[in-house]
Design a protein around this motif. Sequence first.
Motif, PDB file in Angstrom:
ATOM      1  N   ALA A   1       0.842  -1.188   0.000  1.00  0.00           N
ATOM      2  CA  ALA A   1       0.000   0.000   0.000  1.00  0.00           C
ATOM      3  C   ALA A   1       0.880   1.242   0.000  1.00  0.00           C
ATOM      4  CB  ALA A   1      -0.906  -0.008   1.228  1.00  0.00           C
ATOM      5  N   ASP A   2       0.394   2.305  -0.619  1.00  0.00           N
ATOM      6  CA  ASP A   2       1.171   3.540  -0.699  1.00  0.00           C
ATOM      7  C   ASP A   2       1.554   4.055   0.690  1.00  0.00           C
ATOM      8  OD1 ASP A   2      -0.591   4.916  -3.593  1.00  0.00           O
ATOM      9  OD2 ASP A   2       1.092   3.518  -3.444  1.00  0.00           O
ATOM     10  N   SER A   3       0.684   3.837   1.652  1.00  0.00           N
ATOM     11  CA  SER A   3       0.913   4.356   2.995  1.00  0.00           C
ATOM     12  C   SER A   3       2.080   3.684   3.721  1.00  0.00           C
ATOM     13  CB  SER A   3      -0.354   4.210   3.841  1.00  0.00           C
ATOM     14  OG  SER A   3      -0.726   2.840   3.922  1.00  0.00           O
ATOM     15  N   VAL A   4       2.513   2.538   3.220  1.00  0.00           N
ATOM     16  CA  VAL A   4       3.603   1.819   3.897  1.00  0.00           C
ATOM     17  C   VAL A   4       4.820   1.609   3.018  1.00  0.00           C
ATOM     18  CG1 VAL A   4       1.913   0.641   5.357  1.00  0.00           C
ATOM     19  CG2 VAL A   4       2.809  -0.517   3.314  1.00  0.00           C
ATOM     20  N   LYS A   5       4.746   2.034   1.772  1.00  0.00           N
ATOM     21  CA  LYS A   5       5.893   1.877   0.873  1.00  0.00           C
ATOM     22  C   LYS A   5       7.111   2.597   1.422  1.00  0.00           C
ATOM     23  CE  LYS A   5       3.598   1.078  -3.560  1.00  0.00           C
ATOM     24  NZ  LYS A   5       3.223   1.656  -4.875  1.00  0.00           N
ATOM     25  N   GLY A   6       8.232   1.916   1.341  1.00  0.00           N
ATOM     26  CA  GLY A   6       9.464   2.489   1.865  1.00  0.00           C
ATOM     27  C   GLY A   6       9.657   2.238   3.345  1.00  0.00           C
ATOM     28  N   ARG A   7       8.627   1.735   4.014  1.00  0.00           N
ATOM     29  CA  ARG A   7       8.722   1.488   5.461  1.00  0.00           C
ATOM     30  C   ARG A   7       8.522   0.010   5.793  1.00  0.00           C
ATOM     31  NH1 ARG A   7       5.151   3.611   8.906  1.00  0.00           N
ATOM     32  NH2 ARG A   7       3.408   3.662   7.408  1.00  0.00           N
ATOM     33  N   PHE A   8       7.654  -0.665   5.046  1.00  0.00           N
ATOM     34  CA  PHE A   8       7.328  -2.060   5.307  1.00  0.00           C
ATOM     35  C   PHE A   8       7.875  -2.939   4.188  1.00  0.00           C
ATOM     36  CE2 PHE A   8       3.142  -1.438   7.933  1.00  0.00           C
ATOM     37  CZ  PHE A   8       3.800  -0.535   8.749  1.00  0.00           C
ATOM     38  N   THR A   9       8.183  -4.175   4.542  1.00  0.00           N
ATOM     39  CA  THR A   9       8.624  -5.166   3.574  1.00  0.00           C
ATOM     40  C   THR A   9       7.912  -6.481   3.855  1.00  0.00           C
ATOM     41  OG1 THR A   9      10.832  -4.155   3.470  1.00  0.00           O
ATOM     42  CG2 THR A   9      10.609  -6.404   2.621  1.00  0.00           C
ATOM     43  N   ILE A  10       7.409  -7.106   2.798  1.00  0.00           N
ATOM     44  CA  ILE A  10       6.799  -8.422   2.946  1.00  0.00           C
ATOM     45  C   ILE A  10       7.733  -9.452   2.317  1.00  0.00           C
ATOM     46  CG2 ILE A  10       5.435  -8.151   0.819  1.00  0.00           C
ATOM     47  CD1 ILE A  10       3.276  -9.899   2.162  1.00  0.00           C
ATOM     48  N   SER A  11       7.843 -10.601   2.974  1.00  0.00           N
ATOM     49  CA  SER A  11       8.668 -11.679   2.437  1.00  0.00           C
ATOM     50  C   SER A  11       8.062 -13.003   2.869  1.00  0.00           C
ATOM     51  CB  SER A  11      10.117 -11.550   2.926  1.00  0.00           C
ATOM     52  OG  SER A  11      10.190 -11.658   4.337  1.00  0.00           O
ATOM     53  N   ARG A  12       8.538 -14.067   2.271  1.00  0.00           N
ATOM     54  CA  ARG A  12       8.019 -15.378   2.612  1.00  0.00           C
ATOM     55  C   ARG A  12       9.159 -16.390   2.634  1.00  0.00           C
ATOM     56  NH1 ARG A  12       3.619 -16.755  -1.607  1.00  0.00           N
ATOM     57  NH2 ARG A  12       3.630 -18.776  -0.539  1.00  0.00           N
ATOM     58  N   ASP A  13       8.999 -17.409   3.462  1.00  0.00           N
ATOM     59  CA  ASP A  13       9.927 -18.523   3.518  1.00  0.00           C
ATOM     60  C   ASP A  13       9.096 -19.789   3.358  1.00  0.00           C
ATOM     61  OD1 ASP A  13      11.685 -20.563   4.155  1.00  0.00           O
ATOM     62  OD2 ASP A  13      12.688 -19.425   5.723  1.00  0.00           O
ATOM     63  N   ASN A  14       9.056 -20.311   2.155  1.00  0.00           N
ATOM     64  CA  ASN A  14       8.204 -21.471   1.883  1.00  0.00           C
ATOM     65  C   ASN A  14       8.668 -22.710   2.644  1.00  0.00           C
ATOM     66  OD1 ASN A  14       6.524 -19.994   0.203  1.00  0.00           O
ATOM     67  ND2 ASN A  14       7.703 -20.508  -1.638  1.00  0.00           N
ATOM     68  N   ALA A  15       9.945 -22.795   2.927  1.00  0.00           N
ATOM     69  CA  ALA A  15      10.450 -23.943   3.679  1.00  0.00           C
ATOM     70  C   ALA A  15       9.937 -23.948   5.111  1.00  0.00           C
ATOM     71  CB  ALA A  15      11.968 -23.949   3.668  1.00  0.00           C
ATOM     72  N   LYS A  16       9.636 -22.767   5.622  1.00  0.00           N
ATOM     73  CA  LYS A  16       9.126 -22.640   6.989  1.00  0.00           C
ATOM     74  C   LYS A  16       7.628 -22.365   7.021  1.00  0.00           C
ATOM     75  CE  LYS A  16      13.483 -20.991   8.985  1.00  0.00           C
ATOM     76  NZ  LYS A  16      14.155 -19.904   9.740  1.00  0.00           N
ATOM     77  N   ASN A  17       6.993 -22.354   5.855  1.00  0.00           N
ATOM     78  CA  ASN A  17       5.552 -22.073   5.797  1.00  0.00           C
ATOM     79  C   ASN A  17       5.205 -20.771   6.528  1.00  0.00           C
ATOM     80  OD1 ASN A  17       5.261 -24.478   4.450  1.00  0.00           O
ATOM     81  ND2 ASN A  17       3.605 -25.241   5.743  1.00  0.00           N
ATOM     82  N   THR A  18       5.996 -19.756   6.299  1.00  0.00           N
ATOM     83  CA  THR A  18       5.823 -18.518   7.040  1.00  0.00           C
ATOM     84  C   THR A  18       5.952 -17.305   6.114  1.00  0.00           C
ATOM     85  OG1 THR A  18       6.741 -19.546   9.048  1.00  0.00           O
ATOM     86  CG2 THR A  18       6.651 -17.141   8.991  1.00  0.00           C
ATOM     87  N   VAL A  19       5.105 -16.322   6.362  1.00  0.00           N
ATOM     88  CA  VAL A  19       5.190 -15.040   5.684  1.00  0.00           C
ATOM     89  C   VAL A  19       5.476 -13.982   6.747  1.00  0.00           C
ATOM     90  CG1 VAL A  19       2.678 -14.685   5.782  1.00  0.00           C
ATOM     91  CG2 VAL A  19       4.051 -13.414   4.126  1.00  0.00           C
ATOM     92  N   TYR A  20       6.279 -13.010   6.383  1.00  0.00           N
ATOM     93  CA  TYR A  20       6.710 -11.982   7.318  1.00  0.00           C
ATOM     94  C   TYR A  20       6.284 -10.597   6.848  1.00  0.00           C
ATOM     95  CZ  TYR A  20       9.875 -15.798   8.623  1.00  0.00           C
ATOM     96  OH  TYR A  20      10.394 -17.016   8.995  1.00  0.00           O
TER      97      TYR A  20
END
Length: 123
Positions: free
Chosen positions: A60-79
């Motif tokens: 979202a524009d309101s969080v760009k530059g501040r938030f990051t989304i990532s995922r680790d499929n081996a751990k079945n986890t999204v951050y």
Amino acid sequence: VQLQAFGGGLVQPGGSLRLSCASSTGVFSLYTLGWFRQAPGKEREFVAAISWSAGITNLADSVKGRFTISRDNAKNTVYLLMGSLKPEDTAVYYCAARYRGSIQFSPTLFNYWGQGTLVTVSS
């Protein structure tokens, strides 16, 4: 698909926090994953998403530059790594999943939801 979000808490303005969302599904890599948030008295809104196939992200524009989304499929986890937090980021944060779907901004297009974790940004 069961999702469990955790990592919320109280943080001062300008601080950082990392949210995690763990899944029990055995095909985690086939789900597009999203984070949404809902502040008191407001509608649930899109924060970030990461696609299942190429790992494409959208924020979202309101969080760009501040938030990051990532995922680790081996751990079945999204951050969701949140930085430079502001009081207006205060909300309950939810993780969500949709099977083999493209990134969507509407919460109605996500089929599976975690229980939410509260993030409070305050001094």
